[in-house]
Design a protein around this motif. Structure first.
Motif, PDB file in Angstrom:
ATOM      1  N   PHE A 372       0.871  -1.180   0.000  1.00  0.00           N
ATOM      2  CA  PHE A 372       0.000   0.000   0.000  1.00  0.00           C
ATOM      3  C   PHE A 372       0.906   1.226   0.000  1.00  0.00           C
ATOM      4  O   PHE A 372       1.380   1.668   1.058  1.00  0.00           O
ATOM      5  CB  PHE A 372      -0.929  -0.006   1.219  1.00  0.00           C
ATOM      6  CG  PHE A 372      -1.726  -1.278   1.355  1.00  0.00           C
ATOM      7  CD1 PHE A 372      -2.841  -1.510   0.575  1.00  0.00           C
ATOM      8  CD2 PHE A 372      -1.336  -2.255   2.262  1.00  0.00           C
ATOM      9  CE1 PHE A 372      -3.559  -2.678   0.696  1.00  0.00           C
ATOM     10  CE2 PHE A 372      -2.053  -3.421   2.397  1.00  0.00           C
ATOM     11  CZ  PHE A 372      -3.171  -3.641   1.605  1.00  0.00           C
ATOM     12  N   SER A 388      -0.564   7.876   6.575  1.00  0.00           N
ATOM     13  CA  SER A 388      -1.162   7.933   5.248  1.00  0.00           C
ATOM     14  C   SER A 388      -0.884   9.305   4.660  1.00  0.00           C
ATOM     15  O   SER A 388      -0.815  10.305   5.392  1.00  0.00           O
ATOM     16  CB  SER A 388      -2.671   7.684   5.302  1.00  0.00           C
ATOM     17  OG  SER A 388      -3.252   7.854   4.026  1.00  0.00           O
ATOM     18  N   SER A 492      -5.930  -3.737   4.436  1.00  0.00           N
ATOM     19  CA  SER A 492      -6.433  -2.593   3.673  1.00  0.00           C
ATOM     20  C   SER A 492      -7.677  -2.002   4.336  1.00  0.00           C
ATOM     21  O   SER A 492      -7.817  -0.776   4.442  1.00  0.00           O
ATOM     22  CB  SER A 492      -6.732  -3.024   2.240  1.00  0.00           C
ATOM     23  OG  SER A 492      -7.315  -1.976   1.516  1.00  0.00           O
TER      24      SER A 492
END
Length: 595
Positions: A372, A388, A492
């Motif tokens: 990711f 993130s 996820s």
């Protein structure tokens, strides 16, 4: 293959030579039978007994000497050509090949060999299409507890020990590892310290496979992912250089001192390019420089790390570059910030798009998740955090450790697993799907602080570099290397859930701070644009104050917990001492009464 066993024995251990001859029988001892003892025995008929005059022996192997292996290369030149054919001339060799191919003997030999090869291929492909070969094979969930075992330890062969400051795995099969050695203490370089760094063969811990001789001790080193014979390294004096392992231990080219960094080069990273010869570096002098190994006289481009855009340059500590994002890269700084940068920005001021307030101290590790790419891991001060790109607050954070965290990286085979190294010599393995409050596995690698941590591309072996110059290879169990069913999808979903929660909290906090700022400044004069600028400045000031207050609260909470633990331990020791004193007094009183 014939197996031969050789038993060796000295001649003097055989004893005297036996001499055999014929002789009549004679009675040496006569023991008459006692009928009274017959009741103690039970007759067994029939009775078979095997007798062997020689003592029984078993095969045993032992090896007390270490096997020292050395690799030597040879130069192969093409041979087998006739004398009248020049092997370096393409036309001559092509003409000779055509001549041979027209020969009838050549056709016959090729046909004979092709028949044999075809027969072997048909045997390998002969399967029964009605038989289910893998019907009974089922993927079983691994229930073994996670573990790690030590494979080898590679120690600095020099008498003056240095820190194993950086590690880089051989990109093709991971059978070698390059280790950079340097003394990172400021102006405390010991006398007699060598500048050598080494490339180790993982099967031979006795001696290095190859030496690397820089002009100054290497702080960082990195293999070229396209050409495994090329390495690039950054030195303590600010120079960058590259090596071709086929050409020896000395650098193939090096930068000049007036065009290089002014401080130790803390990190280097290769850039995705067609030539595979470009890389960039950062240093604590606050610069990021781009280089091309075809011309190392000067950098092709330079970026100053003005992370907060207030004309205050901060030193860079670690770089991260993802090949699938050729224009974006991240830089960890000494101030604890992570700068998100764009090389192709329109103006130099826009190259640093935004920052993440990561840690209270320098950022020692920075890496994107290989599964990711929007999520990345940072390691600094007393914890590790998962971020993130979309929010400026961490999605997950480990608890504060009592020891400083020094390095970390993701697992290349499991999305939810990452590793951290501590200053007390321990390595932690975190499985975010299993638990987030504590590490899944803690391995005490040694007593010396860990400084570098890298996982092999296959994810099975971890290399750990320590301050005493030792590099330890740890083999992980299947529980840490084999992905679970649906692990990628579950991780996820976890990241998406945490991202939504952080966005909601961030929007609520922003709205609350804006309302508070408007309440504090009622009826302020000036234009609307000036009011908005003042509100933004006040908002930034309030946000910084909240971060400082949160950090102070966490710090004092850890201190209070540690003080409570020490007080509890002291109370337990005092209770044990008083109990021992009462017991000794009672024993003394009992002894006096008996006297």
């Amino acid at each position: 293959m014939e197996i031969v066993y050789v038993y060796q024995k000295k001649r003097k251990e055989f004893g005297r030579q036996p001499l055999f001859g014929d002789r009549p029988p004679e009675v040496t001892v006569h023991l008459p039978s006692d009928p009274a003892l017959a009741d103690n025995y039970v007759e067994r008929n029939p009775m078979n007994v095997e007798m062997q005059a020689a003592p029984e022996m078993s095969e045993h192997e032992i090896n007390t000497e270490s096997i020292v292996m050395a690799n030597q290369g040879i130069q192969h030149t093409e041979g087998g050509w006739p004398k009248d054919v020049d092997s370096t001339d393409v036309e001559h060799t092509l003409r000779y090949r055509r001549k041979v191919e027209k020969d009838e003997e050549y056709t016959r030999v090729v046909k004979t060999l092709s028949e044999t090869l075809e027969h072997c291929i048909k045997q390998n492909n002969a399967i029964d299409i009605y038989d289910e070969y893998f019907a009974s094979v089922k993927e079983e969930l691994n229930t073994d507890p996670p573990s790690a075992k030590t494979l080898n330890v590679y120690r600095d062969p020099n008498p003056v020990k240095r820190t194993a400051s950086c590690l880089s795995w051989y990109p093709e099969d991971g059978n070698r590892i390059a280790v950079a050695y340097s003394s990172l203490a400021f102006q405390q370089t010991p006398l007699g310290m060598t500048n050598e760094s080494y490339i180790w063969d993982i099967e031979n811990p006795n001696q290095p496979d190859q030496s690397i001789l820089p002009s100054s001790p290497l702080v960082c080193i990195k293999y070229n992912p396209k050409d495994p014979h090329i390495l690039v390294g950054g030195s303590y004096n600010g120079l960058v250089a590259y090596w071709d392992t086929r050409k020896g231990s000395y650098p193939a080219d090096s930068s000049t001192i007036d065009k290089s960094h002014r401080d130790p080069v803390t990190s280097v990273a290769w850039v995705q390019s067609k030539t595979g010869s470009e890389f960039f570096s950062t240093s604590t002098d606050g610069q990021v420089m781009w280089w091309d190994i075809r011309k190392l006289a000067e950098p092709t481009e330079t970026l100053w790390l003005d992370a907060e855009k207030n004309n205050r340059i901060v030193g860079g500590t670690v770089l991260d570059f993802e090949p699938t994002m050729p224009t974006k890269f991240m830089v960890g700084t000494e101030a604890g910030l992570v700068a998100m940068c764009n090389k192709k920005a329109k103006t130099p001021a826009d190259r640093i798009s935004h920052t993440y307030p990561g840690h209270l101290g320098p950022v020692f590790a920075l890496q994107r998740n290989p599964f990711f790419l929007k999520n990345f891991l940072t390691v600094g001060d007393w914890g590790a955090k998962v971020w993130s790109e979309d929010v400026r607050s961490p999605l997950m954070a480990t608890r504060a450790h009592t020891a400083y965290l020094t390095d970390g990286c993701w697992s290349p085979v499991r999305p939810a697993v990452f590793f951290t190294g501590r200053a007390d010599g321990a390595m932690d393995v975190w499985d975010c799907l299993f638990k987030q409050s504590a590490p899944t596995l803690t391995v005490q690698v040694g007593a010396s602080p860990i400084h570098a941590l890298r996982v092999q591309e296959h994810g099975k072996v971890v290399a750990v570099g320590a301050r005493d110059g030792s590099t330890t290879l740890l083999e992980l169990s299947d529980a840490l290397t084999k992905p679970q069913n649906g692990e990628k999808a579950m991780f996820s979903q976890m990241l998406e859930r945490e991202l939504k929660r952080e966005k909601t909290l961030e929007a609520a906090a922003r709205e609350k701070r804006l309302k508070a700022a408007q309440a504090k400044r009622p009826g302020s004069s000036g234009s609307a644009g000036k009011q908005q600028v003042d509100l933004v400045a006040l908002l930034a000031e309030l946000e910084a104050n909240e971060q400082v207050q949160a950090a102070n609260a966490d710090f004092f909470k850890i201190i209070e917990e540690e003080q409570a633990r020490l007080a509890k331990q002291q109370q337990a020791n005092a209770n044990a001492a008083s109990a021992a004193a009462v017991a000794s007094a009672a024993a003394a009183a009992a002894a006096g009464e008996s006297a």
